[in-house]
Design a protein around this motif. Structure first.
Motif, PDB file in Angstrom:
ATOM      1  N   SER A  10       0.822  -1.206   0.000  1.00 23.33           N
ATOM      2  CA  SER A  10       0.000   0.000   0.000  1.00 23.33           C
ATOM      3  C   SER A  10       0.861   1.262   0.000  1.00 23.33           C
ATOM      4  O   SER A  10       0.420   2.318  -0.455  1.00 23.33           O
ATOM      5  CB  SER A  10      -0.938   0.001   1.213  1.00 23.33           C
ATOM      6  OG  SER A  10      -1.824  -1.108   1.166  1.00 23.33           O
ATOM      7  N   GLN A  11       2.092   1.141   0.506  1.00 25.09           N
ATOM      8  CA  GLN A  11       3.001   2.281   0.518  1.00 25.09           C
ATOM      9  C   GLN A  11       3.808   2.408  -0.767  1.00 25.09           C
ATOM     10  O   GLN A  11       4.215   3.509  -1.138  1.00 25.09           O
ATOM     11  CB  GLN A  11       3.992   2.157   1.692  1.00 25.09           C
ATOM     12  CG  GLN A  11       3.352   2.172   3.066  1.00 25.09           C
ATOM     13  CD  GLN A  11       4.362   1.910   4.161  1.00 25.09           C
ATOM     14  OE1 GLN A  11       4.826   2.836   4.824  1.00 25.09           O
ATOM     15  NE2 GLN A  11       4.730   0.647   4.344  1.00 25.09           N
ATOM     16  N   THR A  12       4.050   1.284  -1.443  1.00 24.16           N
ATOM     17  CA  THR A  12       4.957   1.306  -2.592  1.00 24.16           C
ATOM     18  C   THR A  12       4.248   1.391  -3.938  1.00 24.16           C
ATOM     19  O   THR A  12       4.888   1.717  -4.947  1.00 24.16           O
ATOM     20  CB  THR A  12       5.846   0.047  -2.582  1.00 24.16           C
ATOM     21  OG1 THR A  12       5.016  -1.122  -2.608  1.00 24.16           O
ATOM     22  CG2 THR A  12       6.731   0.016  -1.345  1.00 24.16           C
ATOM     23  N   LEU A  13       2.956   1.103  -3.990  1.00 26.73           N
ATOM     24  CA  LEU A  13       2.207   1.180  -5.242  1.00 26.73           C
ATOM     25  C   LEU A  13       1.325   2.421  -5.251  1.00 26.73           C
ATOM     26  O   LEU A  13       0.991   2.973  -4.201  1.00 26.73           O
ATOM     27  CB  LEU A  13       1.346  -0.068  -5.425  1.00 26.73           C
ATOM     28  CG  LEU A  13       2.087  -1.415  -5.478  1.00 26.73           C
ATOM     29  CD1 LEU A  13       1.095  -2.562  -5.621  1.00 26.73           C
ATOM     30  CD2 LEU A  13       3.093  -1.431  -6.618  1.00 26.73           C
ATOM     31  N   ASN A  14       0.918   2.848  -6.448  1.00 22.26           N
ATOM     32  CA  ASN A  14       0.032   4.000  -6.543  1.00 22.26           C
ATOM     33  C   ASN A  14      -1.387   3.552  -6.882  1.00 22.26           C
ATOM     34  O   ASN A  14      -1.674   2.359  -7.016  1.00 22.26           O
ATOM     35  CB  ASN A  14       0.567   5.016  -7.559  1.00 22.26           C
ATOM     36  CG  ASN A  14       0.653   4.438  -8.966  1.00 22.26           C
ATOM     37  OD1 ASN A  14      -0.208   3.689  -9.406  1.00 22.26           O
ATOM     38  ND2 ASN A  14       1.721   4.803  -9.685  1.00 22.26           N
ATOM     39  N   ALA A  15      -2.265   4.505  -7.072  1.00 26.62           N
ATOM     40  CA  ALA A  15      -3.695   4.221  -7.224  1.00 26.62           C
ATOM     41  C   ALA A  15      -4.023   3.428  -8.482  1.00 26.62           C
ATOM     42  O   ALA A  15      -5.110   2.848  -8.579  1.00 26.62           O
ATOM     43  CB  ALA A  15      -4.482   5.527  -7.221  1.00 26.62           C
TER      44      ALA A  15
END
Length: 555
Positions: A180-185
């Motif tokens: 959740s911190q390393t990927l974007n929307a």
């Protein structure tokens, strides 16, 4: 350094256009990477990988909301020898996370034997998989670190140990927090309904390039395993756009969307029991055979070996096979056992050799098969693949589940117990395949990409459902076929995951007649096969739908 493998991790081893232009002249550069094919909103095929043509289509992340942005979807086509072809048939090998393009590059012969030469075969990498966007790799640019982490995440899971089960629960939650911190929307848009719409988009672009009406375009499709989830999802969303549709190795797709995955195991123990029968029939060709009087005698020895391994893990110290001392456990063996069920002709001989060693308290071959005792690769070695099949599996399946399964420590513990009741042999490890990793992921598909439910529909072309009489991880063809009016089930007398575990003229004949004419087999048809997993050691060279992460085993 030698790359480390794990049997369990291997499990976690889918607008307007200009006219289609396929140019095969010698002046065009032969493309060998999709990085060299700029995404285009048009359908533009270019020569690639020697015997194929490739297209990289730019698609909206959300067809109902184009302002969200775009991504690319990769296609690779094998042109049928007989042209003009009757159409393009899109192929999906499973996962979610397996690459159709990679499969075609490695095992095109299997597809052409089954599907014949009337259709072009198109490998499509679903969103987030291999050559297609968006990026859903939580360790982008660090493939060796990613593979090492995934091995650590899925190794040493033993639901019979409360401490190890608690550790796994916390580790799986940390995975979701990390991603959740390393990927974007854009990760929200890697899901099965969106991929189904990409298939329709391809068919419409193809139709327009051929001067036909896009609104009347039909999708032709062959999908196995997770591909059955993609195919049935498409057929439910777009029933009037279904062309020739073959749904193989059939999931309980309701169970898949719920996030439980337990119904995969309905025939798992039957598949294991087939090993005892085939071993007995093979006699000395099976390394586990000991002049046994019956298949049941082999089963009793096998069960005793496994029970002993549960209580007494085996140390492996042979310097010819391991780089450092290690210990193999019943979980290591169950992981390899599960993988072997996917493709018995390829892996039952190896399973027999491993089981024979364990019966004699020798775990060397199991360590060799699972990669225990081997140093993991480093980034500088360059041996880890750039993309992972495990990461897409986790993210896509969690998006499809959309938090329907409430992941609590109590629910996860209960799920392990329930799956163990479904399968005494592999139920201990199956829940680790997907469910717990979803709980802390912050991603969710938009409402228009959430699949709601299955209802009975009448497709524009009746669907052909196929499978083996025993499929260890997908055997829900009767349930799923009931949703589609006029569909028929074709089975072949074999054990394993999907039709490609063996080559049967009977099966290929019915499949190709359906593709060419639309004629379905008579209801209740079961094709005979010459299915003998121990017939020849060369059978281990065959490529089926087994999960990736299996090393070459020298027996």
């Amino acid at each position: 350094m030698v790359h480390r493998y794990s049997a369990l991790a291997g499990l976690l081893a889918t607008a307007a256009a200009t006219p289609l232009s396929i140019r095969n002249d010698a002046n065009q550069t032969m493309v060998r990477s999709f990085k060299d094919i700029p995404p285009s909103t048009d359908l533009k095929y270019v020569p690639c990988f020697d015997n194929f043509t490739c297209a990289n289509i730019e698609v909206p992340l959300d067809y109902d909301n184009p302002d969200v942005g775009t991504t690319n979807v990769a296609f690779m086509r094998y042109d049928a020898p007989n042209q003009p072809a009757m159409g393009d048939i899109i192929w999906n090998p499973g996962g979610p996370g397996d690459s159709a393009i990679e499969f075609m590059l490695e095992a095109l012969e299997m597809l052409t034997f089954l599907l014949g030469d009337s259709y072009n075969i198109v490998g499509m990498d679903p969103r987030g998989v291999n050559n297609s966007g968006p990026n859903i790799d939580c360790f982008a640019g660090q493939p060796a670190l990613r593979d090492y982490y995934l091995l650590e995440l899925f190794n040493n899971i033993d639901p019979r140990s409360p401490i190890l089960l608690e550790k796994y629960y916390q580790d799986s939650g940390a995975f979701g927090t990390w991603c959740s911190q390393t990927l974007n929307a854009s990760a929200n848009y890697a899901n099965t309904p969106a991929t189904a719409t990409d298939m329709l988009h391809y068919a419409e672009l193809l139709a327009e390039s051929q001067g036909q009406s896009p609104e009347e375009a039909k999708v032709h499709y062959y999908g196995a395993s997770y591909g059955s989830a993609l195919g049935t999802t498409f057929a439910s969303l777009y029933p009037d756009r279904v062309g020739r549709f073959i749904i193989d190795a059939v999931l309980d797709v309701e169970d898949y969307y719920f996030g439980n995955w337990s119904q995969n195991l309905l025939q798992a123990d039957k598949a294991v029991e087939s090993f005892f029968r085939f071993c007995y029939e093979a006699g000395p060709k099976c390394a586990f055979f000991r002049n046994d009087s019956s298949a049941d005698s082999i089963k009793q020895r096998f069960d005793a070996m496994l029970e002993d391994l549960e209580d007494n893990p085996i140390a492996v110290t042979d310097v010819n096979f391991v780089q450092f001392p290690t210990t193999v456990t019943h979980i290591d063996f169950r992981g390899f056992l599960l993988i072997s069920l996917y493709n018995p002709p390829a892996l039952f001989p190896s399973l027999a050799g491993i089981a024979a060693g364990l019966e004699n308290h020798n775990g060397t071959l199991l360590a060799l098969a699972t990669g225990n005792g081997v140093m993991p690769s480093a980034e500088c070695d360059g041996t880890s693949p750039e993309v992972s099949s495990v990461q897409p599996k986790l993210l896509i399946a969690c998006n499809d589940n959309n938090k329907r399964f409430t992941v609590t420590e109590e629910n996860v513990t209960a799920l392990f117990e329930y799956d163990k009741q479904l399968s005494t042999y592999v139920g201990d490890i199956w829940p680790a395949v997907i469910v717990p990793q979803c709980r802390n992921l912050d991603f969710a598909p938009p409402e228009n990409q959430v699949f709601q439910k299955f209802e009975k529909v009448n497709t524009s072309t009746p669907i052909l459902f196929t499978d083996n009489v025993i499929d260890p991880v997908t055997s829900s063809y009767e349930k799923m076929s009931a949703f589609y009016e006029g569909s028929v089930i074709l089975l072949q007398d074999a054990v394993g995951h999907g039709l490609v575990v063996t080559q049967a003229e009977c099966t290929a004949g019915y499949v190709q007649k359906y593709l060419q004419t639309g004629e379905l087999p008579p209801p209740g048809t079961v094709c005979d096969t010459q299915f003998e997993p121990f017939a020849s050691t060369t059978s281990a060279k065959k490529r089926g739908l087994a999960p990736r992460g299996i090393p070459n085993i020298p027996f």
